[in-house]
Motif scaffolding. Structure first.
Motif, PDB file in Angstrom:
ATOM      1  N   SER A  80      63.780 -23.471 103.292  1.00  0.00           N
ATOM      2  CA  SER A  80      64.357 -22.619 104.333  1.00  0.00           C
ATOM      3  C   SER A  80      65.702 -23.164 104.800  1.00  0.00           C
ATOM      4  CB  SER A  80      63.409 -22.507 105.527  1.00  0.00           C
ATOM      5  OG  SER A  80      62.243 -21.809 105.174  1.00  0.00           O
ATOM      6  N   LEU A  81      65.791 -24.483 104.948  1.00  0.00           N
ATOM      7  CA  LEU A  81      67.048 -25.107 105.360  1.00  0.00           C
ATOM      8  C   LEU A  81      68.136 -24.872 104.319  1.00  0.00           C
ATOM      9  CD1 LEU A  81      68.766 -26.865 107.209  1.00  0.00           C
ATOM     10  CD2 LEU A  81      67.798 -28.872 106.063  1.00  0.00           C
ATOM     11  N   LYS A  82      67.801 -25.028 103.039  1.00  0.00           N
ATOM     12  CA  LYS A  82      68.783 -24.794 101.978  1.00  0.00           C
ATOM     13  C   LYS A  82      69.304 -23.358 102.022  1.00  0.00           C
ATOM     14  CE  LYS A  82      66.930 -28.250  98.820  1.00  0.00           C
ATOM     15  NZ  LYS A  82      66.144 -28.472  97.605  1.00  0.00           N
ATOM     16  N   GLU A  83      68.388 -22.406 102.225  1.00  0.00           N
ATOM     17  CA  GLU A  83      68.799 -20.992 102.301  1.00  0.00           C
ATOM     18  C   GLU A  83      69.677 -20.756 103.526  1.00  0.00           C
ATOM     19  OE1 GLU A  83      69.595 -17.146 101.542  1.00  0.00           O
ATOM     20  OE2 GLU A  83      68.770 -18.618 100.155  1.00  0.00           O
ATOM     21  N   ALA A  84      69.310 -21.339 104.652  1.00  0.00           N
ATOM     22  CA  ALA A  84      70.104 -21.185 105.873  1.00  0.00           C
ATOM     23  C   ALA A  84      71.496 -21.793 105.692  1.00  0.00           C
ATOM     24  CB  ALA A  84      69.392 -21.832 107.061  1.00  0.00           C
ATOM     25  N   GLU A  85      71.589 -22.918 104.993  1.00  0.00           N
ATOM     26  CA  GLU A  85      72.891 -23.543 104.728  1.00  0.00           C
ATOM     27  C   GLU A  85      73.745 -22.659 103.824  1.00  0.00           C
ATOM     28  OE1 GLU A  85      71.601 -27.359 103.273  1.00  0.00           O
ATOM     29  OE2 GLU A  85      71.892 -28.302 105.244  1.00  0.00           O
ATOM     30  N   ARG A  86      73.108 -22.024 102.829  1.00  0.00           N
ATOM     31  CA  ARG A  86      73.861 -21.101 101.958  1.00  0.00           C
ATOM     32  C   ARG A  86      74.375 -19.905 102.762  1.00  0.00           C
ATOM     33  NH1 ARG A  86      69.923 -22.739  98.046  1.00  0.00           N
ATOM     34  NH2 ARG A  86      68.502 -21.101  98.697  1.00  0.00           N
ATOM     35  N   LYS A 138      87.624 -25.190 116.818  1.00  0.00           N
ATOM     36  CA  LYS A 138      87.720 -25.173 118.281  1.00  0.00           C
ATOM     37  C   LYS A 138      86.539 -24.436 118.908  1.00  0.00           C
ATOM     38  CE  LYS A 138      92.728 -25.543 118.486  1.00  0.00           C
ATOM     39  NZ  LYS A 138      94.001 -24.850 118.742  1.00  0.00           N
ATOM     40  N   LEU A 139      85.982 -23.499 118.172  1.00  0.00           N
ATOM     41  CA  LEU A 139      84.809 -22.757 118.648  1.00  0.00           C
ATOM     42  C   LEU A 139      83.501 -23.493 118.347  1.00  0.00           C
ATOM     43  CD1 LEU A 139      85.905 -19.176 117.524  1.00  0.00           C
ATOM     44  CD2 LEU A 139      85.784 -20.046 119.872  1.00  0.00           C
ATOM     45  N   GLY A 140      83.621 -24.674 117.743  1.00  0.00           N
ATOM     46  CA  GLY A 140      82.424 -25.441 117.397  1.00  0.00           C
ATOM     47  C   GLY A 140      81.767 -24.965 116.119  1.00  0.00           C
ATOM     48  N   LEU A 141      82.535 -24.277 115.279  1.00  0.00           N
ATOM     49  CA  LEU A 141      81.998 -23.685 114.053  1.00  0.00           C
ATOM     50  C   LEU A 141      82.616 -24.323 112.816  1.00  0.00           C
ATOM     51  CD1 LEU A 141      82.140 -19.984 115.280  1.00  0.00           C
ATOM     52  CD2 LEU A 141      80.113 -21.455 115.122  1.00  0.00           C
ATOM     53  N   GLU A 142      82.529 -25.642 112.746  1.00  0.00           N
ATOM     54  CA  GLU A 142      83.070 -26.350 111.590  1.00  0.00           C
ATOM     55  C   GLU A 142      82.255 -26.034 110.344  1.00  0.00           C
ATOM     56  OE1 GLU A 142      84.482 -30.488 112.355  1.00  0.00           O
ATOM     57  OE2 GLU A 142      83.303 -30.186 114.184  1.00  0.00           O
ATOM     58  N   ASN A 143      82.914 -26.126 109.204  1.00  0.00           N
ATOM     59  CA  ASN A 143      82.232 -25.915 107.924  1.00  0.00           C
ATOM     60  C   ASN A 143      81.566 -27.230 107.543  1.00  0.00           C
ATOM     61  OD1 ASN A 143      81.306 -25.116 105.482  1.00  0.00           O
ATOM     62  ND2 ASN A 143      83.298 -24.712 104.578  1.00  0.00           N
ATOM     63  N   THR A 144      80.318 -27.420 107.966  1.00  0.00           N
ATOM     64  CA  THR A 144      79.616 -28.673 107.717  1.00  0.00           C
ATOM     65  C   THR A 144      79.343 -28.893 106.235  1.00  0.00           C
ATOM     66  OG1 THR A 144      77.527 -27.557 108.175  1.00  0.00           O
ATOM     67  CG2 THR A 144      78.542 -28.774 109.988  1.00  0.00           C
ATOM     68  N   ALA A 145      79.188 -27.843 105.462  1.00  0.00           N
ATOM     69  CA  ALA A 145      78.928 -27.993 104.024  1.00  0.00           C
ATOM     70  C   ALA A 145      80.137 -28.621 103.335  1.00  0.00           C
ATOM     71  CB  ALA A 145      78.607 -26.634 103.404  1.00  0.00           C
ATOM     72  N   ALA A 146      81.348 -28.225 103.737  1.00  0.00           N
ATOM     73  CA  ALA A 146      82.552 -28.789 103.128  1.00  0.00           C
ATOM     74  C   ALA A 146      82.662 -30.269 103.467  1.00  0.00           C
ATOM     75  CB  ALA A 146      83.795 -28.048 103.600  1.00  0.00           C
ATOM     76  N   GLY A 147      82.304 -30.640 104.677  1.00  0.00           N
ATOM     77  CA  GLY A 147      82.342 -32.045 105.070  1.00  0.00           C
ATOM     78  C   GLY A 147      81.399 -32.882 104.251  1.00  0.00           C
ATOM     79  N   LYS A 148      80.224 -32.356 103.978  1.00  0.00           N
ATOM     80  CA  LYS A 148      79.253 -33.075 103.159  1.00  0.00           C
ATOM     81  C   LYS A 148      79.785 -33.254 101.748  1.00  0.00           C
ATOM     82  CE  LYS A 148      75.150 -31.480 105.596  1.00  0.00           C
ATOM     83  NZ  LYS A 148      73.963 -30.638 105.501  1.00  0.00           N
ATOM     84  N   ARG A 149      80.395 -32.203 101.208  1.00  0.00           N
ATOM     85  CA  ARG A 149      80.918 -32.285  99.848  1.00  0.00           C
ATOM     86  C   ARG A 149      82.036 -33.315  99.768  1.00  0.00           C
ATOM     87  NH1 ARG A 149      81.877 -26.660  99.672  1.00  0.00           N
ATOM     88  NH2 ARG A 149      79.836 -25.740  99.774  1.00  0.00           N
ATOM     89  N   ARG A 150      82.941 -33.300 100.753  1.00  0.00           N
ATOM     90  CA  ARG A 150      84.052 -34.246 100.748  1.00  0.00           C
ATOM     91  C   ARG A 150      83.529 -35.674 100.776  1.00  0.00           C
ATOM     92  NH1 ARG A 150      86.527 -31.572 105.262  1.00  0.00           N
ATOM     93  NH2 ARG A 150      87.260 -29.638 104.399  1.00  0.00           N
ATOM     94  N   THR A 151      82.524 -35.920 101.582  1.00  0.00           N
ATOM     95  CA  THR A 151      81.957 -37.260 101.686  1.00  0.00           C
ATOM     96  C   THR A 151      81.423 -37.717 100.337  1.00  0.00           C
ATOM     97  OG1 THR A 151      81.348 -36.844 103.975  1.00  0.00           O
ATOM     98  CG2 THR A 151      80.259 -38.673 102.881  1.00  0.00           C
ATOM     99  N   ARG A 152      80.720 -36.847  99.651  1.00  0.00           N
ATOM    100  CA  ARG A 152      80.167 -37.204  98.349  1.00  0.00           C
ATOM    101  C   ARG A 152      81.283 -37.478  97.343  1.00  0.00           C
ATOM    102  NH1 ARG A 152      76.289 -32.385  98.267  1.00  0.00           N
ATOM    103  NH2 ARG A 152      74.821 -33.003  99.858  1.00  0.00           N
ATOM    104  N   ARG A 153      82.305 -36.609  97.316  1.00  0.00           N
ATOM    105  CA  ARG A 153      83.400 -36.792  96.374  1.00  0.00           C
ATOM    106  C   ARG A 153      84.126 -38.100  96.652  1.00  0.00           C
ATOM    107  NH1 ARG A 153      86.008 -31.280  97.122  1.00  0.00           N
ATOM    108  NH2 ARG A 153      84.385 -29.984  96.282  1.00  0.00           N
ATOM    109  N   THR A 154      84.356 -38.389  97.929  1.00  0.00           N
ATOM    110  CA  THR A 154      85.044 -39.615  98.299  1.00  0.00           C
ATOM    111  C   THR A 154      84.252 -40.820  97.834  1.00  0.00           C
ATOM    112  OG1 THR A 154      85.967 -38.521 100.230  1.00  0.00           O
ATOM    113  CG2 THR A 154      86.001 -40.914 100.235  1.00  0.00           C
ATOM    114  N   ALA A 155      82.946 -40.795  98.043  1.00  0.00           N
ATOM    115  CA  ALA A 155      82.092 -41.905  97.628  1.00  0.00           C
ATOM    116  C   ALA A 155      82.140 -42.057  96.112  1.00  0.00           C
ATOM    117  CB  ALA A 155      80.661 -41.686  98.093  1.00  0.00           C
ATOM    118  N   ASN A 156      82.097 -40.953  95.390  1.00  0.00           N
ATOM    119  CA  ASN A 156      82.151 -41.011  93.927  1.00  0.00           C
ATOM    120  C   ASN A 156      83.512 -41.488  93.454  1.00  0.00           C
ATOM    121  OD1 ASN A 156      79.535 -40.135  93.677  1.00  0.00           O
ATOM    122  ND2 ASN A 156      80.094 -37.992  93.370  1.00  0.00           N
ATOM    123  N   SER A 157      84.590 -41.052  94.116  1.00  0.00           N
ATOM    124  CA  SER A 157      85.942 -41.453  93.736  1.00  0.00           C
ATOM    125  C   SER A 157      86.142 -42.936  93.945  1.00  0.00           C
ATOM    126  CB  SER A 157      86.988 -40.677  94.555  1.00  0.00           C
ATOM    127  OG  SER A 157      86.858 -39.296  94.296  1.00  0.00           O
TER     128      SER A 157
END
Length: 92
Positions: free
Chosen positions: A40-46, A67-86
């Motif tokens: 359910s969480l995976k579907e909600a994230e999609r 500013k509205l508190g609606l950051e794209n949290t999925a993009a942040g997670k992806r960036r973190t993974r890419r940075t760690a892999n890089s």
């Protein structure tokens, strides 16, 4: 030596096994619930990701959404993974 009654012994053994079966049954049920909630969480994230992209297409900027508190949290997670892999690749 005490006389053992086979039926009484079987009943005691069943009682012990029933307790063990009950605990493993409960474990299976909770594991199934965790799996269902993860799905359910995976579907909600999609859905959230699609809604975020739609908001961008409708003219909202990333800064405005942030500013509205609606950051794209999925993009942040992806960036973190890419940075760690890089970093790992750079160290090799």
């Amino acid at each position: 030596m005490a006389h053992l009654d086979i039926e009484s012994t079987k009943a005691q053994a069943r009682k012990l096994l029933d307790s063990r079966i009950e605990s493993v049954t409960n474990l299976v049920k909770t594991k199934q619930r965790v799996t269902e909630m993860q799905d359910s969480l995976k579907e909600a994230e999609r859905e959230n990701s699609r809604a975020y992209v739609k908001a961008l297409k409708d003219g909202w900027s990333e800064d405005e959404l942030k500013k509205l508190g609606l950051e794209n949290t999925a993009a942040g997670k992806r960036r973190t993974r890419r940075t760690a892999n890089s970093e790992t690749a750079a160290e090799s």
